[in-house]
Structure formats: C-alpha cells, structure tokens
Design an enzyme around this catalytic site. Structure first.
Site, PDB file in Angstrom:
ATOM      1  N   SER A 177       0.850  -1.190   0.000  1.00 23.62           N
ATOM      2  CA  SER A 177       0.000   0.000   0.000  1.00 23.62           C
ATOM      3  C   SER A 177       0.890   1.246   0.000  1.00 23.62           C
ATOM      4  O   SER A 177       1.822   1.310  -0.801  1.00 23.62           O
ATOM      5  CB  SER A 177      -0.962  -0.031   1.198  1.00 23.62           C
ATOM      6  OG  SER A 177      -2.040   0.857   0.995  1.00 23.62           O
ATOM      7  N   ASP A 443      -8.234  -4.907  -6.622  1.00 23.87           N
ATOM      8  CA  ASP A 443      -7.844  -3.789  -5.767  1.00 23.87           C
ATOM      9  C   ASP A 443      -7.959  -2.454  -6.507  1.00 23.87           C
ATOM     10  O   ASP A 443      -7.264  -2.233  -7.499  1.00 23.87           O
ATOM     11  CB  ASP A 443      -6.402  -4.000  -5.299  1.00 23.87           C
ATOM     12  CG  ASP A 443      -5.892  -2.863  -4.426  1.00 23.87           C
ATOM     13  OD1 ASP A 443      -6.720  -2.129  -3.853  1.00 23.87           O
ATOM     14  OD2 ASP A 443      -4.654  -2.717  -4.325  1.00 23.87           O
ATOM     15  N   HIS A 468      -5.978  -6.238  -2.278  1.00 25.87           N
ATOM     16  CA  HIS A 468      -4.912  -5.387  -1.775  1.00 25.87           C
ATOM     17  C   HIS A 468      -3.801  -6.193  -1.090  1.00 25.87           C
ATOM     18  O   HIS A 468      -4.042  -6.909  -0.120  1.00 25.87           O
ATOM     19  CB  HIS A 468      -5.527  -4.398  -0.776  1.00 25.87           C
ATOM     20  CG  HIS A 468      -4.764  -3.125  -0.605  1.00 25.87           C
ATOM     21  ND1 HIS A 468      -4.494  -2.264  -1.644  1.00 25.87           N
ATOM     22  CD2 HIS A 468      -4.220  -2.547   0.492  1.00 25.87           C
ATOM     23  CE1 HIS A 468      -3.831  -1.216  -1.195  1.00 25.87           C
ATOM     24  NE2 HIS A 468      -3.638  -1.372   0.090  1.00 25.87           N
TER      25      HIS A 468
END
Length: 500
Positions: A177, A443, A468
């Site tokens: 991320s 994602d 993700h």
C-alpha cells in the site's frame, strides 16, 4: 455474521467507532496492511521485543538537532553473520507496525532461503512513533514521505554500523500500500543503500481526484454480475428520491439505522455528502479486501463481493434501496455499531483532535494530513455513470482539508502539493531498477500504480482476481494459481538481485 475488517483492540471498541472512521479515504483502521495469519509451516514463534532508534526530527535542516525515539523490530534467526547479509526491511506505513510480520508473511520464506537479517521500521507519527508532543498542524509539518524515506536511510546506515555489515551488504525493501510506494521511492532516492524493493499495491501517482477508484469498485462488483452493479446504482438513485419525501425520509432513517434523523440534515449538503460516501464505502471496503488472507480479517472471508452482491440482486428483500439498507445493516453489525453516524461536523471535530490519546491518533488525522499535503487520493463520485451518486465530488474532500487543518489547505494548495510529489518521485514515469511492482485486479489502488512492465529491470506483476497486498501474506491452499505464481516470480527476482 460478524466481520472484523481489522483487529480493533478492546479499548478501541469501548469508544464510539463510526464506519467513516473505520474506512476513510481508502484507508482502514490500523492501516491498509493487516496482520498476517500464523504460518502452519513454522510451529514456533519467536519473542520479538520492540526496540527504539534515536532519529532526527528534521533531516533537511542541519541546524535542527532535535531527536525522537522511533520504534522498530528485528529478527536474526535466519541471519548468517559470516555471510554478512542480505538484510530485508519491512517499511511501516499509515498504521501501527505489527510484530507479527517479523515471523510471518511471504517475505519470511525468502529470508530463510537467503539467511537474511530482518527489520521493520515503524513510520513516524503512526503507532508508538511520536516525534512531537502532539499532532498539531504545526507539528505535522514533519510528517512527509520525504522525512520517512530519510528515516529509513538513516536507520539503514546505523544498522550497517551496529551489525558490522560489509560495505557491499545488500538491503531489500518490502512494503504494501503506501509503504509499497515508499519501497519503490526508497530504491529510487537511496540506491546506494537499498539494492532492491518489492512494492505491493503501491500508488505511485499522486492524484487529487482519484475518480478511477470507484470505477474499479464498479468493475470488481461486475465480476459477480452486471445486475449487481445495476442494483447498486438503482438503490442509490432511490435514496435521492426518498430524500425529497417526508415518508421517504422516515424510511431512510429506519432503513439505514441513522444515528440522527435525516430531516435534521436536509439543509446541510456536507451531511448528505457524508451519507452517500459512507454507503459507497460499504462496498469499497469489501472490494478492497475481497477474500483477504489476513489474521485480523479472519471473518472477512465471509463478507465478500459475492455476499454483498447476493444481497443486491435478491429481489425478495424489496427494492434496491432496501437491499442497500441490508448491506449497511450487515456491516453495522460487523463493526458492533448501533447506528450509522453520517454527520459531517462530528467527523471534523474528531479529526481536529491533536492529542496522542485521541481516537484520531490511531491514524485518521495523520493520514488525512498526508492526503492534503502530498497525495490527494480522494475517492470521489466523479466517475460516470455515478453508480454511487454524484454527491461527494472533489470539493467535498478539499473542504475537509480546510476545515481540519486551516484555510491555507485549499484547492490551489493541494494541486501544488500533488504536482510537487509527482515531480519528486516521477509518478508512473519513475526510472528505477531492481523494483517489482505487484498489483491485484480487484484492488482499486492498482489504478494509480504500474501494472504493465515498461522496463525489464523494474517489472510489473498484475494478478487477476486478487485484492490489496495479497502476495505479502502467507500462502494458503485456497490461493489462486495466479497468486502462487506471483509469489514465485517475486522470489526469483530477489534471487537475481542478490546474485548481481
């Protein structure tokens, strides 16, 4: 059915925790990388104590000698000191660092294979790493990705000395991320310190109006069926119709179990925008972590795209708006919420709290600041055909920046901040080697990342059907073949980097 999208501590649950605090600006409570499940292949779990590193407050002002204590973890159980490396570092991000990563996750397989020394450095201003006495806007000036990268560089240099590592020791950075972005940027900015980087689900392009976020959410829901997407859009349209009618307003209060009657907010556009955004986020949160393999998301496997879409296409529940209410009811029960709080001023008041003891200190105030000063990333309703309505445009998010931090954080300021970030790092045109970019098709964050290989020295891996940071978690028997192949490809790349 209960879903814990993140492991929320008992003390946190004692407070009122509202859905827009659990998932906001594409960020989950605790940060976007969760806690990996225990690895059945490793029976024993080492006791990993927290450690502290004396760090500079401002790396870019040599006359400022203030320091603070930054938390980190280390694990040398696989380390072959006679070989002098390699060293793997997990980059902390927009949430508290988790000691579980020191013994779990796919990176541990590569650490064991190569005899790597392991570190995890918590990001400044998150978790227990508090550089300043509070989170006043004045103090948050030291919360930047540049300072975070300098923290990592300083830490790496110090560990090289502390462990008497050879001059040619090879460090490999790992991040998912926002830390996925940091991993790539670390290799880009400090190539003499970091030999390679695994960047999972990292958004490299700063963008004010991230309208494609909900485009991907819509596409991901469509993997179940087009009927699901149609029902969501019809339900959202029906909310607008009900808002215009007295009986409809009463129905909305009951249908979505609103904490305050919607009649009190009819003249407050910010409240209405917050309501629409919260309903959209009900779906975004499920999509972003669809069929996730995190330990603190154990029950999340029970609420997936399939589950919410089954509700949305079930005509026996009633009109589409009723089905939206059922999805909302499911998620409220998941979070142990008694009602849906959509009032804008309550959200702003919470995020204005500068105390480290506040609910906002979990990360909400800090991450919002970073979006206002560096990244944008605002998941707006600008994407047509507006399946979640058009009630939360970019102006809604810019107003939050001004209301929380001050009038200076207006549209012009944010536009300039985003331009500066892309100038510093190159956006999607970053030129760097020995980086692998890993993204999942489900994602929404892949829309701001590198998903096609342009340079063979910095390849992209695009995994169909995963969400993700999926490749970072320990392997499972239920993994898609594409996910298994992606982990193997990452491992082979690390092998090649360490041989060269």
């Amino acid at each position: 059915m209960k879903l814990l999208l993140l492991l929320i501590t008992a003390s946190f649950l004692l407070n009122e925790v509202h859905p827009w605090r659990i998932f906001r600006n594409g960020r989950m409570v605790g940060g976007n990388v969760g806690i990996p499940k225990p690895d059945k292949r490793r029976e024993s779990v080492r006791d990993i104590p927290e450690q502290w590193f004396t760090q500079s407050l401002d790396h870019f002002n040599p006359t400022d000698e203030r320091t603070w204590q930054q938390r980190y973890f280390s694990n040398d159980q696989y380390f072959d000191s006679t070989a002098g490396g390699p060293v793997f570092i997990m980059i902390g991000g927009e949430g508290e660092a988790s000691v579980s990563w020191m013994t779990r996750g796919s990176w541990i397989d590569d650490a064991e294979k190569h005899g790597a020394l392991l570190f995890q450095l918590e990001h400044r201003y998150y978790g227990k790493s508090h550089p300043t006495e509070d989170m006043s806007t004045e103090n948050l000036r030291y919360l930047t990705s540049q300072q975070a990268l300098a923290d990592l560089a300083t830490f790496i240099t110090a560990m090289n000395k502390n462990y008497s590592l050879p001059a040619d020791v090879k460090w490999i950075a790992f991040g998912g991320s926002y830390p996925g972005s940091l991993a790539a940027w670390l290799r880009f900015k400090y190539p003499h310190l970091v030999h390679g980087a695994m960047s999972a689900s990292g958004p490299l392009l700063a963008e004010v109006d991230f309208l494609n976020y909900f485009k991907v959410v819509s596409e991901s829901l469509a993997t179940y069926s087009d009927d699901c997407v149609t029902a969501v859009q019809q339900g959202v349209d029906q909310i607008g119709t009900l808002l215009k009618q007295e009986i409809g307003q009463e129905n909305l209060n009951e249908m979505f179990n609103l904490c305050n009657p919607i009649q009190e907010s009819l003249e407050n556009p910010s409240d209405i925008s917050n309501l629409y955004e919260t309903i959209a986020d009900n779906f975004a949160g499920v999509v972003q972590y669809n069929k996730d393999k995190r330990m603190n998301n154990r029950a999340a496997a029970n609420i997936t795209i399939d589950v919410v879409c089954e509700i949305m296409v079930n005509q026996t529940i009633g009109p589409p708006v009723n089905r939206l209410g059922k999805v909302n009811e499911l998620l409220l029960s998941t979070y142990d919420e008694k009602c849906l709080d959509y009032q804008y001023d309550k959200m702003i008041d919470s995020l204005r709290n500068v105390s480290w003891d506040s609910e906002a200190a979990e990360g909400g105030r800090q991450w919002t600041y970073q979006t206002c000063t560096e990244f944008g990333f605002y998941q707006t309703s600008s994407y047509e055909p507006h399946i979640f309505g058009d009630q939360f445009p970019i102006s809604f998010f810019i107003q939050q920046c001004e209301d929380i931090y001050g009038d200076i954080y207006d549209a012009d300021f944010i536009d300039g901040a985003i331009d500066r970030t892309n100038t510093l790092y190159g956006g999607l045109d970053i030129e760097v080697s020995n980086v692998v970019y890993v993204h999942g098709s489900i994602d929404p964050w892949h829309a701001l990342g590198i998903i096609k290989t342009v340079d063979e020295s910095a390849p992209a891996i695009y995994i169909e059907g995963t969400a993700h940071c999926a490749n970072m978690y320990p392997p499972a028997d239920t993994d898609l073949p594409e996910l298994t192949a992606a982990r193997q490809q990452v491992s082979e790349l690390i092998d090649s980097w360490l041989k060269n």
